[in-house]
Motif scaffolding. Structure first.
Motif, PDB file in Angstrom:
ATOM      1  N   VAL A 118       0.843  -1.210   0.000  1.00  5.39           N
ATOM      2  CA  VAL A 118       0.000   0.000   0.000  1.00  5.39           C
ATOM      3  C   VAL A 118       0.876   1.258   0.000  1.00  5.39           C
ATOM      4  N   TRP A 119       1.868   1.282   0.882  1.00  4.12           N
ATOM      5  CA  TRP A 119       2.758   2.450   0.890  1.00  4.12           C
ATOM      6  C   TRP A 119       3.417   2.623  -0.483  1.00  4.12           C
ATOM      7  N   THR A 120       3.943   1.519  -1.002  1.00  2.00           N
ATOM      8  CA  THR A 120       4.680   1.603  -2.268  1.00  2.00           C
ATOM      9  C   THR A 120       3.752   2.116  -3.364  1.00  2.00           C
ATOM     10  N   PHE A 158      -9.038   0.339   4.785  1.00  5.75           N
ATOM     11  CA  PHE A 158      -7.784  -0.333   5.170  1.00  5.75           C
ATOM     12  C   PHE A 158      -8.039  -1.215   6.389  1.00  5.75           C
ATOM     13  N   VAL A 215       5.614   7.558  10.555  1.00 11.11           N
ATOM     14  CA  VAL A 215       5.099   6.239  10.947  1.00 11.11           C
ATOM     15  C   VAL A 215       6.284   5.316  11.262  1.00 11.11           C
ATOM     16  N   ASN A 216       7.296   5.350  10.403  1.00 14.79           N
ATOM     17  CA  ASN A 216       8.484   4.518  10.649  1.00 14.79           C
ATOM     18  C   ASN A 216       9.072   4.813  12.025  1.00 14.79           C
ATOM     19  N   TRP A 254      13.912   6.968   6.132  1.00 17.91           N
ATOM     20  CA  TRP A 254      14.189   6.534   4.766  1.00 17.91           C
ATOM     21  C   TRP A 254      14.301   7.726   3.826  1.00 17.91           C
TER      22      TRP A 254
HETATM   23  P1  FAD Z   1       6.895  -0.035   4.871  1.00 18.09           P
HETATM   24  O1  FAD Z   1       6.900   1.000   5.929  1.00 18.09           O
HETATM   25  O2  FAD Z   1       5.635  -0.706   4.566  1.00 18.09           O
HETATM   26  O3  FAD Z   1       7.474   0.641   3.553  1.00 18.09           O
HETATM   27  C1  FAD Z   1       7.442  -0.020   2.296  1.00 18.09           C
HETATM   28  C2  FAD Z   1       8.648   0.404   1.498  1.00 18.09           C
HETATM   29  O4  FAD Z   1       8.590   1.796   1.247  1.00 18.09           O
HETATM   30  C3  FAD Z   1       9.957   0.215   2.251  1.00 18.09           C
HETATM   31  O5  FAD Z   1      10.452  -1.068   2.047  1.00 18.09           O
HETATM   32  C4  FAD Z   1      10.836   1.271   1.630  1.00 18.09           C
HETATM   33  O6  FAD Z   1      11.385   0.812   0.417  1.00 18.09           O
HETATM   34  C5  FAD Z   1       9.885   2.384   1.316  1.00 18.09           C
HETATM   35  N1  FAD Z   1       9.854   3.436   2.314  1.00 18.09           N
HETATM   36  C6  FAD Z   1      10.049   3.356   3.655  1.00 18.09           C
HETATM   37  N2  FAD Z   1       9.911   4.567   4.207  1.00 18.09           N
HETATM   38  C7  FAD Z   1       9.622   5.423   3.219  1.00 18.09           C
HETATM   39  C8  FAD Z   1       9.378   6.820   3.160  1.00 18.09           C
HETATM   40  N3  FAD Z   1       9.423   7.595   4.249  1.00 18.09           N
HETATM   41  N4  FAD Z   1       9.104   7.376   1.958  1.00 18.09           N
HETATM   42  C9  FAD Z   1       9.086   6.619   0.840  1.00 18.09           C
HETATM   43  N5  FAD Z   1       9.309   5.308   0.843  1.00 18.09           N
HETATM   44  C10 FAD Z   1       9.578   4.716   2.011  1.00 18.09           C
HETATM   45  N6  FAD Z   1       1.899  -0.391  11.327  1.00 18.09           N
HETATM   46  C11 FAD Z   1       1.819  -0.284  12.680  1.00 18.09           C
HETATM   47  O7  FAD Z   1       2.359  -1.148  13.375  1.00 18.09           O
HETATM   48  N7  FAD Z   1       1.191   0.789  13.258  1.00 18.09           N
HETATM   49  C12 FAD Z   1       0.594   1.755  12.524  1.00 18.09           C
HETATM   50  O8  FAD Z   1       0.012   2.681  13.064  1.00 18.09           O
HETATM   51  C13 FAD Z   1       0.640   1.657  11.112  1.00 18.09           C
HETATM   52  N8  FAD Z   1       0.037   2.591  10.315  1.00 18.09           N
HETATM   53  C14 FAD Z   1       0.034   2.426   8.962  1.00 18.09           C
HETATM   54  C15 FAD Z   1      -0.650   3.343   8.153  1.00 18.09           C
HETATM   55  C16 FAD Z   1      -0.711   3.167   6.783  1.00 18.09           C
HETATM   56  C17 FAD Z   1      -1.455   4.152   5.944  1.00 18.09           C
HETATM   57  C18 FAD Z   1      -0.068   2.048   6.184  1.00 18.09           C
HETATM   58  C19 FAD Z   1      -0.138   1.835   4.700  1.00 18.09           C
HETATM   59  C20 FAD Z   1       0.616   1.130   6.980  1.00 18.09           C
HETATM   60  C21 FAD Z   1       0.659   1.289   8.363  1.00 18.09           C
HETATM   61  N9  FAD Z   1       1.325   0.385   9.185  1.00 18.09           N
HETATM   62  C22 FAD Z   1       1.310   0.534  10.550  1.00 18.09           C
HETATM   63  C23 FAD Z   1       2.131  -0.695   8.602  1.00 18.09           C
HETATM   64  C24 FAD Z   1       3.590  -0.263   8.544  1.00 18.09           C
HETATM   65  O9  FAD Z   1       3.724   1.105   8.195  1.00 18.09           O
HETATM   66  C25 FAD Z   1       4.381  -1.034   7.498  1.00 18.09           C
HETATM   67  O10 FAD Z   1       3.736  -0.940   6.263  1.00 18.09           O
HETATM   68  C26 FAD Z   1       4.554  -2.495   7.819  1.00 18.09           C
HETATM   69  O11 FAD Z   1       5.097  -2.632   9.112  1.00 18.09           O
HETATM   70  C27 FAD Z   1       5.520  -3.158   6.802  1.00 18.09           C
HETATM   71  O12 FAD Z   1       6.768  -2.487   6.882  1.00 18.09           O
HETATM   72  P2  FAD Z   1       7.880  -2.555   5.786  1.00 18.09           P
HETATM   73  O13 FAD Z   1       9.164  -2.872   6.441  1.00 18.09           O
HETATM   74  O14 FAD Z   1       7.480  -3.466   4.705  1.00 18.09           O
HETATM   75  O15 FAD Z   1       8.025  -1.072   5.210  1.00 18.09           O
END
Ligand code: FAD
Length: 516
Positions: free
Chosen positions: A382-384, A416, A453-454, A472
Motif C-alpha cells: 500500500v505504501w509503495t 484499510f 510512521v516509521n 528513509w
Molecule cells: P513499509 O513502511 O511498509 O514501507 C514499504 C517500502 O517503502 C519500504 O520497504 C521502503 O522501500 C519504502 N519506504 C520506507 N519509508 C519510506 C518513506 N518515508 N518514503 C518513501 N518510501 C519509504 N503499522 C503499525 O504497526 N502501526 C501503525 O500505526 C501503522 N500505520 C500504517 C498506516 C498506513 C497508511 C499504512 C499503509 C501502513 C501502516 N502500518 C502501521 C504498517 C507499517 O507502516 C508497514 O507498512 C509495515 O510494518 C511493513 O513495513 P515494511 O518494512 O514493509 O516497510
C-alpha cells in the motif's frame, strides 16, 4: 475522551496523563518523566505543541529511561491533578525523577526554550543531576577515563565499545548513549578531549568523533558522512551483532528456513517491483473490499476516487491499466446510492472476458516479502503503491495536487483493514494535508508522513527483524539526502530527496521480474 479533546493523541508518542494513570506514571515509577501541563484553549500551548511532539519523536529511543507526557489542565477531570502539582500557568514543563514520591511536585523548567534541541539538552542535564535512585534503564552518562576503558572488557561481555570524543559542553555523546540504550551488544561512552592519554593513544584530532574500541586494544574510527548525533546513532545501531533488546538477531537463514508457503524471491532492496504493486491491487480489490458487502455514502465516494486515481496514474502493464480504466468508467457511471461488492467483482471478471484486460489473481510479494508470512506484504504494498501514484501524478502533470493523497486518506479511512493504522493515519492527515498545494509537495508530504510512521513503530512487534524501520532513504541509499544543520541537528537535504523520490518511484524504473 478528555485526553482526545486535548492537543495530543495516542499517535504522538506522548503519554496522555489522566486521573486514571497519573499515580502509576508519576509516582514511584522506574522511569523519569518530563510532563507538559497545558490548557487546550491556550494559544501558547497550541503553538508549542508541534515542538513538544517533535521532542517526543526525537527522544523516542530514550523512553525506558526518560519518557515524555502531557496533561490537559483544561479538562474538568484533570483540574485537581494540575492543582495538586502546583501548576499555575500554561504551558508548564516539569521533570519528575524516577521513583518520585506521591508528594513530589517535580522540578519546573523555568524559562524553557521552544527549541527541541535545547529541551533535549535540558532533559540530559536533569538526568545527569538525577542522583540516587537512578532510573535503572538509563546508562551512565558521565565521561569515562583511560583506566575505566582499560578494564572495560574484563567486566563486560558486549561486542562493541563505542567512544565519542568531544569537549565538555557537547551533548552528542550523551545523546548517542541514550539513543542506543534499547540496543544490545554495544556500550557507548563519552570521552572528553581533556582525557589526554586516550586522545593520544587513539590519535584523536577531531571533536566530536567516534571510535570503536576492541578487547585486544585495537580501535577504528567510525565512518560517517557527518560527525553528528544522528549519523553516529544510525551507524552504531547497525553494527554487526547489535540488535534491539528482546529481538532475536536477524539470522537470515534461520528466519527464512521456517517459511512454509513460498520460496524466497531474491530481489534488489533499492528498487520497486511491479509484482508488489499488482499484488497490492489484487489484495485491495479482491480481499479488502470484499469485506464490505454493500458500499454507500462517503465510503462509495472514497471508492470512486480511489479507482479514479488508479485509472489515471497506475503505471502498470497495458492489461492491468485497461482493467482499471474500464472498472473506473463503469463505477463513475453508477448513479445508485449504494453498490454491492458482488457487482464490483462481476464487473472486474466480465471486463477481463471481453477486453484485453486483467488483474492477476493472488499475491506475489517481492520487494515487500517478509522473513515470515505475517511480516510486510500488503501494508508495504500500500505504501509503495501510493508513493508511486504521487510520483506518477507529479511526472504526468495531474491537475489537483491533493487528488492522490485525498484518495489514499479516504481509502485508508474507510477500507484499510488495519483499523488502528487507519486511525493514526487519519490523525496525521488532519495535520498538514491542507498545506499541500503542489504535486511535488504531495510527494514530499507522503514521504515525510511515512517516515513519521516509521519512527513511531520502529521496534514494534510488527517490525520484520530483517527489515528494520529507518528514516528513509538511508545514508547508504542516498548519501546526499542527509545533511547537518548549523546547530548540529540532522537535516534532510530536500533538494536531493525530491529527485531521489522522483527517480526511485518513477514508472520507468519499476522492475517487472516475477510477473505472471
Ligand atoms: P513499509 O513502511 O511498509 O514501507 C514499504 C517500502 O517503502 C519500504 O520497504 C521502503 O522501500 C519504502 N519506504 C520506507 N519509508 C519510506 C518513506 N518515508 N518514503 C518513501 N518510501 C519509504 N503499522 C503499525 O504497526 N502501526 C501503525 O500505526 C501503522 N500505520 C500504517 C498506516 C498506513 C497508511 C499504512 C499503509 C501502513 C501502516 N502500518 C502501521 C504498517 C507499517 O507502516 C508497514 O507498512 C509495515 O510494518 C511493513 O513495513 P515494511 O518494512 O514493509 O516497510
Amino acid at each position: 475522551p478528555a485526553a482526545e479533546a486535548g492537543l495530543y493523541t495516542a499517535s504522538d508518542q506522548v503519554v496522555l496523563l489522566s486521573e486514571q494513570n497519573v499515580g502509576s506514571v508519576l509516582v514511584n515509577s522506574s522511569v523519569a518523566m518530563v510532563v507538559e501541563f497545558y490548557a487546550s484553549w491556550c494559544g501558547h500551548c497550541m503553538m508549542f505543541s508541534p515542538t513538544y511532539k517533535k521532542l517526543a519523536r526525537d527522544t523516542k529511543e530514550w523512553k525506558p529511561a526518560v519518557n515524555i507526557a502531557a496533561i490537559d489542565c483544561a479538562a474538568e477531570d484533570n483540574k485537581q491533578i494540575c492543582r495538586d502539582y502546583e501548576v499555575t500557568g500554561y504551558p508548564t514543563i516539569k521533570f519528575f525523577h524516577a521513583y518520585s514520591k506521591a508528594d513530589s511536585s517535580g522540578v519546573t523548567y523555568r524559562g524553557f526554550s521552544r527549541d527541541v534541541r535545547e529541551l533535549r539538552h535540558r532533559i540530559i542535564d536533569s538526568l545527569e543531576s538525577h542522583g540516587e535512585p537512578w532510573p535503572p534503564a538509563c546508562p551512565p552518562l558521565e565521561p569515562t577515563s583511560e583506566a575505566e576503558i582499560n578494564n572495560f572488557f574484563e567486566t563486560n561481555t558486549v561486542q562493541h565499545l563505542a567512544l565519542i570524543f568531544e569537549d565538555k559542553k557537547s551533548y552528542v555523546g550523551r545523546e548517542v548513549i541514550l539513543d542506543l540504550l534499547q540496543f544490545e551488544n554495544i556500550t557507548v561512552r563519552r570521552v572528553l578531549n581533556t582525557e589526554k592519554g586516550l586522545v593520544a593513544k587513539l590519535g584523536v584530532t577531531e571533536f566530536p568523533s567516534c571510535y570503536l574500541y576492541y578487547p585486544d586494544g585495537n580501535f577504528a574510527r567510525l565512518r560517517v558522512n557527518f560527525e553528528a548525533r544522528s549519523f553516529y546513532s544510525y551507524a552504531l545501531q547497525r553494527l554487526p551483532g547489535v540488535m534491539r533488546s528482546g529481538k532475536s538477531p536477524p539470522v537470515v537463514m534461520e528466519l527464512l528456513k521456517n517459511r512454509t508457503e513460498e520460496p524466497w524471491r531474491p530481489f534488489n532492496s533499492s528498487r520497486v517491483y511491479m509484482a508488489d504493486l499488482e499484488s497490492a491491487l489484487h489484495y485491495s480489490l479482491r480481499v479488502e473490499l470484499a469485506d464490505h458487502a454493500v458500499i454507500k455514502g462517503d465510503a462509495l465516494i472514497a471508492l470512486k476516487n480511489y479507482i479514479s486515481v488508479l485509472a489515471k496514474y497506475f503505471p502498470g502493464r497495458p492489461v492491468v491499466t485497461n482493467l482499471l480504466k474500464s472498472l473506473n468508467s463503469w463505477l463513475q457511471n453508477q448513479t445508485a446510492d449504494h453498490i454491492s461488492y458482488k457487482e464490483i467483482k462481476e464487473t472486474v471478471d466480465d471486463t477481463a472476458q471481453v477486453l484485453d484486460a486483467a488483474l492477476p489473481e493472488g499475491v506475489r510479494w517481492v520487494g515487500c516479502q517478509g522473513s515470515q508470512p505475517h511480516f510486510r506484504g500488503y501494508p508495504c504494498g500500500v505504501w509503495t503503491l501510493f508513493h508511486v501514484l504521487t510520483v506518477q501524478a507529479n511526472n504526468t502533470g495531474g491537475s489537483d495536487p491533493k487528488e492522490v493523497l485525498k484518495a489514499m486518506r479516504n481509502y485508508v479511512h474507510h477500507f484499510f483493514g488495519c483499523r488502528y493504522c487507519a486511525e493514526h493515519f487519519e490523525n496525521m492527515a488532519k495535520e498538514g494535508l491542507d498545506e499541500v498545494n503542489t504535486l511535488i509537495s504531495a510527494v514530499q508530504w507522503l514521504w515525510n508522513r511515512h517516515n513519521r510512521v516509521n519512527n513511531r513503530i520502529a521496534g514494534a512487534v510488527s517490525e520484520d527483524p530483517l527489515f528494520p524501520k529507518i528514516q528513509w532513504p538511508s545514508p547508504e541509499m542516498c548519501p546526499s539526502c542527509h545533511t547537518v544543520k548549523s546547530n548540529g541537528e540532522h537535516g534532510w537535504n530536500k533538494e536531493q530527496v525530491l529527485p531521489f523520490l522522483g527517480s526511485y518511484f518513477s514508472s520507468s524504473r519499476i522492475l517487472t521480474d516475477y510477473l505472471e
